[in-house]
Design an enzyme around this catalytic site. Sequence first.
Site, mmCIF file in Angstrom:
data_model
loop_
_atom_site.group_PDB
_atom_site.id
_atom_site.type_symbol
_atom_site.label_atom_id
_atom_site.label_comp_id
_atom_site.label_asym_id
_atom_site.label_seq_id
_atom_site.Cartn_x
_atom_site.Cartn_y
_atom_site.Cartn_z
ATOM 1 N N LYS A 1 0.850 -1.194 0.000
ATOM 2 C CA LYS A 1 0.000 0.000 0.000
ATOM 3 C C LYS A 1 0.885 1.242 0.000
ATOM 4 O O LYS A 1 1.014 1.968 0.991
ATOM 5 C CB LYS A 1 -0.949 -0.019 1.200
ATOM 6 C CG LYS A 1 -2.186 0.875 1.032
ATOM 7 C CD LYS A 1 -3.202 0.569 2.098
ATOM 8 C CE LYS A 1 -4.418 1.496 2.038
ATOM 9 N NZ LYS A 1 -5.246 1.293 0.841
ATOM 10 N N GLU B 1 -8.509 -5.221 -9.729
ATOM 11 C CA GLU B 1 -9.212 -4.499 -8.667
ATOM 12 C C GLU B 1 -9.690 -3.161 -9.200
ATOM 13 O O GLU B 1 -9.605 -2.894 -10.398
ATOM 14 C CB GLU B 1 -8.288 -4.296 -7.468
ATOM 15 C CG GLU B 1 -7.010 -3.535 -7.784
ATOM 16 C CD GLU B 1 -6.037 -3.494 -6.616
ATOM 17 O OE1 GLU B 1 -6.423 -3.857 -5.498
ATOM 18 O OE2 GLU B 1 -4.869 -3.082 -6.829
#
Length: 281
Positions: A145, A177
């Site tokens: 992330k 995603e």
Amino acid sequence: MKDIAYYNGKIGRIDEVQAPITDRGFYFGDGVYDAAMVRNKKIFALDDHLDRFYNSLSLLRIEPPMERSELAATLNDLVSRLDSDAPHMLYWQSTRAAAHRKHAFPAGAKATLMAFAEACPLDRHDHPYKLITVEDTRFLHCNIKTLNLIPNCMAMQRAVEADCDEVVFHRGDRVTEGAHSSLAIIRDGVFCTPPADELILPSITRKHFLELCSRLGIPSRIAPFTVDELLTADEIMILSTGSHCIAVCEVDGRPVGGKAPALLSRMQQAYQQEFLEGTEK
């Protein structure tokens, strides 16, 4: 406070707290972040978010700015200072250091910590999303992330300009995603989600929905699926910290989903109940 910010021990309003121009997050995006929802000044699923945060730090070889228990205490202290019990988004990030600009890691430099919280209501579940498909050209570290989100921002701007709410990233025919969320589908009563490999972020909400399926006796499958399988699914689901679970009604102008509304609603309501119980006073 109405909103609150933190940088390396300094606390104030968001428009007051400042970071040095030499923070490596500015010129390299050399850092990681996480975010969680807050309600009643309680951080939802903080342990799960800290697991992901410290894993991202490890993968980028960034020494944590503080021990996990100290960070948890710092974040809880910040949200305790908010004026309102209404939902807020809590964001925090750590960069490798504030140091002179050199590509190699600066020796002996200490990681920075920044955090802020501001009012942020959950997205409405009665407003299905419209999506567009975008070829996924991001690097092969999507499981970290990181602050490097320019491809996500560019793709999301395309969605906004198309009057849509999110993106379906795909590498060739494989769905990965969204620009700021994870994707799942329901097909023949089975909750299906892509594997958590280097092509997707290990979504906390995705993890929770897999656990939810286990508790509710709903079959689940972790495996790649194609764009065509997405388009022909009984339901398409957007999963994220800020929305929990939103149905999808359109992809690239084509109507989709709407074939398993009872199962979708059951999962939405069950997860909303978990959130409410987890953030009770």
